[in-house]
Write an enzyme that holds these catalytic residues in place. Structure first.
Site, PDB file in Angstrom:
ATOM      1  N   ASP A  35       0.857  -1.181   0.000  1.00  8.42           N
ATOM      2  CA  ASP A  35       0.000   0.000   0.000  1.00  8.42           C
ATOM      3  C   ASP A  35       0.889   1.225   0.000  1.00  8.42           C
ATOM      4  O   ASP A  35       2.083   1.150   0.322  1.00  8.42           O
ATOM      5  CB  ASP A  35      -0.909   0.012   1.237  1.00  8.42           C
ATOM      6  CG  ASP A  35      -2.182   0.812   1.012  1.00  8.42           C
ATOM      7  OD1 ASP A  35      -3.221   0.206   0.692  1.00  8.42           O
ATOM      8  OD2 ASP A  35      -2.131   2.049   1.140  1.00  8.42           O
ATOM      9  N   ASP A  61       3.915   2.677  -4.447  1.00  8.77           N
ATOM     10  CA  ASP A  61       3.074   3.582  -5.221  1.00  8.77           C
ATOM     11  C   ASP A  61       2.870   2.918  -6.577  1.00  8.77           C
ATOM     12  O   ASP A  61       3.790   2.859  -7.400  1.00  8.77           O
ATOM     13  CB  ASP A  61       3.768   4.937  -5.375  1.00  8.77           C
ATOM     14  CG  ASP A  61       2.997   5.905  -6.273  1.00  8.77           C
ATOM     15  OD1 ASP A  61       1.949   5.528  -6.816  1.00  8.77           O
ATOM     16  OD2 ASP A  61       3.480   7.048  -6.434  1.00  8.77           O
ATOM     17  N   VAL A  62       1.675   2.409  -6.813  1.00  8.76           N
ATOM     18  CA  VAL A  62       1.443   1.614  -8.028  1.00  8.76           C
ATOM     19  C   VAL A  62       1.533   2.439  -9.299  1.00  8.76           C
ATOM     20  O   VAL A  62       1.634   1.885 -10.393  1.00  8.76           O
ATOM     21  CB  VAL A  62       0.083   0.881  -7.980  1.00  8.76           C
ATOM     22  CG1 VAL A  62       0.017  -0.065  -6.802  1.00  8.76           C
ATOM     23  CG2 VAL A  62      -1.083   1.873  -7.949  1.00  8.76           C
ATOM     24  N   ASN A  88      -5.139  -4.819  -6.915  1.00  7.29           N
ATOM     25  CA  ASN A  88      -6.362  -4.406  -6.233  1.00  7.29           C
ATOM     26  C   ASN A  88      -6.462  -2.901  -6.004  1.00  7.29           C
ATOM     27  O   ASN A  88      -7.563  -2.391  -5.802  1.00  7.29           O
ATOM     28  CB  ASN A  88      -6.442  -5.131  -4.883  1.00  7.29           C
ATOM     29  CG  ASN A  88      -7.578  -4.636  -4.027  1.00  7.29           C
ATOM     30  OD1 ASN A  88      -8.743  -4.928  -4.286  1.00  7.29           O
ATOM     31  ND2 ASN A  88      -7.255  -3.856  -2.987  1.00  7.29           N
ATOM     32  N   TYR A 153     -13.309   5.748 -13.728  1.00  6.25           N
ATOM     33  CA  TYR A 153     -13.385   4.364 -13.240  1.00  6.25           C
ATOM     34  C   TYR A 153     -13.772   3.418 -14.369  1.00  6.25           C
ATOM     35  O   TYR A 153     -13.146   2.368 -14.563  1.00  6.25           O
ATOM     36  CB  TYR A 153     -14.412   4.295 -12.111  1.00  6.25           C
ATOM     37  CG  TYR A 153     -14.292   3.090 -11.224  1.00  6.25           C
ATOM     38  CD1 TYR A 153     -13.307   3.026 -10.239  1.00  6.25           C
ATOM     39  CD2 TYR A 153     -15.177   2.015 -11.331  1.00  6.25           C
ATOM     40  CE1 TYR A 153     -13.205   1.928  -9.394  1.00  6.25           C
ATOM     41  CE2 TYR A 153     -15.081   0.921 -10.501  1.00  6.25           C
ATOM     42  CZ  TYR A 153     -14.092   0.882  -9.532  1.00  6.25           C
ATOM     43  OH  TYR A 153     -13.991  -0.216  -8.702  1.00  6.25           O
ATOM     44  N   LYS A 157     -11.318   0.413 -15.768  1.00  7.23           N
ATOM     45  CA  LYS A 157     -11.728  -0.979 -15.574  1.00  7.23           C
ATOM     46  C   LYS A 157     -12.010  -1.670 -16.907  1.00  7.23           C
ATOM     47  O   LYS A 157     -11.725  -2.875 -17.053  1.00  7.23           O
ATOM     48  CB  LYS A 157     -12.942  -1.049 -14.655  1.00  7.23           C
ATOM     49  CG  LYS A 157     -12.694  -0.536 -13.236  1.00  7.23           C
ATOM     50  CD  LYS A 157     -11.557  -1.284 -12.541  1.00  7.23           C
ATOM     51  CE  LYS A 157     -11.417  -0.862 -11.083  1.00  7.23           C
ATOM     52  NZ  LYS A 157     -10.338  -1.588 -10.376  1.00  7.23           N
TER      53      LYS A 157
END
Length: 258
Positions: A35, A61-62, A88, A153, A157
């Site tokens: 995270d 940090d993705v 996720n 979003y 996705k």
């Protein structure tokens, strides 16, 4: 190298990521919770270690490739293997397109589409070398249907499902499966935190969002429990699901029946 399977989960300091990690720990796996929130991450790891589970943490940090690579390199240095990747990490913003900040849109794409790409790019050679791997991309029903007010979003996705299919094709002969789980509305902080914006975009009181906005869309008229999603993830990474790959698997209480 450990003999136990090792899982790496992004956005795992709370909500769905944490619950998935907990389920995998209970199955005897080693779980690396990742995270960007160091304090929350430390609390999660401390909680599970205190209960005798083999949990560790990796700040990440993705949206930053160097940060992602360092986190996964840490996993490999500690355990010598990485069997399960669960992408996720996510964020929500609700606004009509004309009011949607462009920088917020870009950030959401970076977090929920570019981030999983970076992670998949990093772990794919590891898993191919192992001749085994499980990659789970946490998508959404909004990866298969549109929803006014969620341009960022929905875009991220939908793209994540495309990435899932390509990754599955490129690894199908290497003992690796790649799937996207597409939940409907799940009882997590991510949903709770968007109630005010949903009310605003739909012209209803915040207290009426469930009755006026969501229940008409959901035949079961309930929110999914995080454990339901975690249980299905456990199935997908098991040998029982080794023929399932490249799929966008919908769990939505009937939302998309109609």
């Amino acid at each position: 190298m450990t003999s136990k399977q090792v899982a790496f989960i992004t956005g795992a300091a709370s909500g769905l990521g944490k619950k998935i990690g907990e389920s995998l720990l209970k199955e005897g796996k080693i779980v690396v919770f990742s995270d960007i929130n160091q304090a929350a991450l430390d609390e999660v790891v401390k909680e599970y270690q205190a209960n005798g589970f083999h949990a560790s943490g990796a700040i990440c940090d993705v949206t930053n490739e160097e940060s992602m690579n360092e986190a996964i390199d840490t996993v490999m240095a500690l355990y010598g293997r990485l069997d399960i990747l669960i992408n996720n990490a996510g964020i929500q913003h609700v606004a009509m397109i004309e009011d949607f900040p462009t920088d917020r849109y870009r950030f959401m794409i970076d977090m929920m589409l570019v981030g999983p790409f970076i992670a998949t790019k990093k772990v794919m050679p590891i898993m191919k070398n192992q001749k085994f791997g499980r990659i789970i991309n946490m998508a959404s029903i909004q990866a298969v249907v549109g929803f006014a007010g969620k341009a960022g979003y929905n875009s991220a996705k939908h793209g994540l499902v495309g990435l899932t299919k390509v990754a599955a094709l490129e690894s199908a002969d290497s003992g690796i499966t790649v799937n996207a789980v597409c939940p409907g509305y799940v009882d997590t902080p991510l949903l709770t935190n968007q109630m005010q914006d949903l009310a605003k975009t739909r012209g209803v009181d915040e207290a009426d969002v469930l009755e006026e906005v969501l229940w008409p869309l959901i035949p079961q008229k309930r929110l999914l429990d995080v454990q339901e999603i975690a249980d299905y993830v456990s199935f997908l990474i098991s040998d029982k699901a080794k023929a399932i790959t490249g799929q966008a698997i919908i769990m939505d209480g009937g939302y998309t029946i109609q």
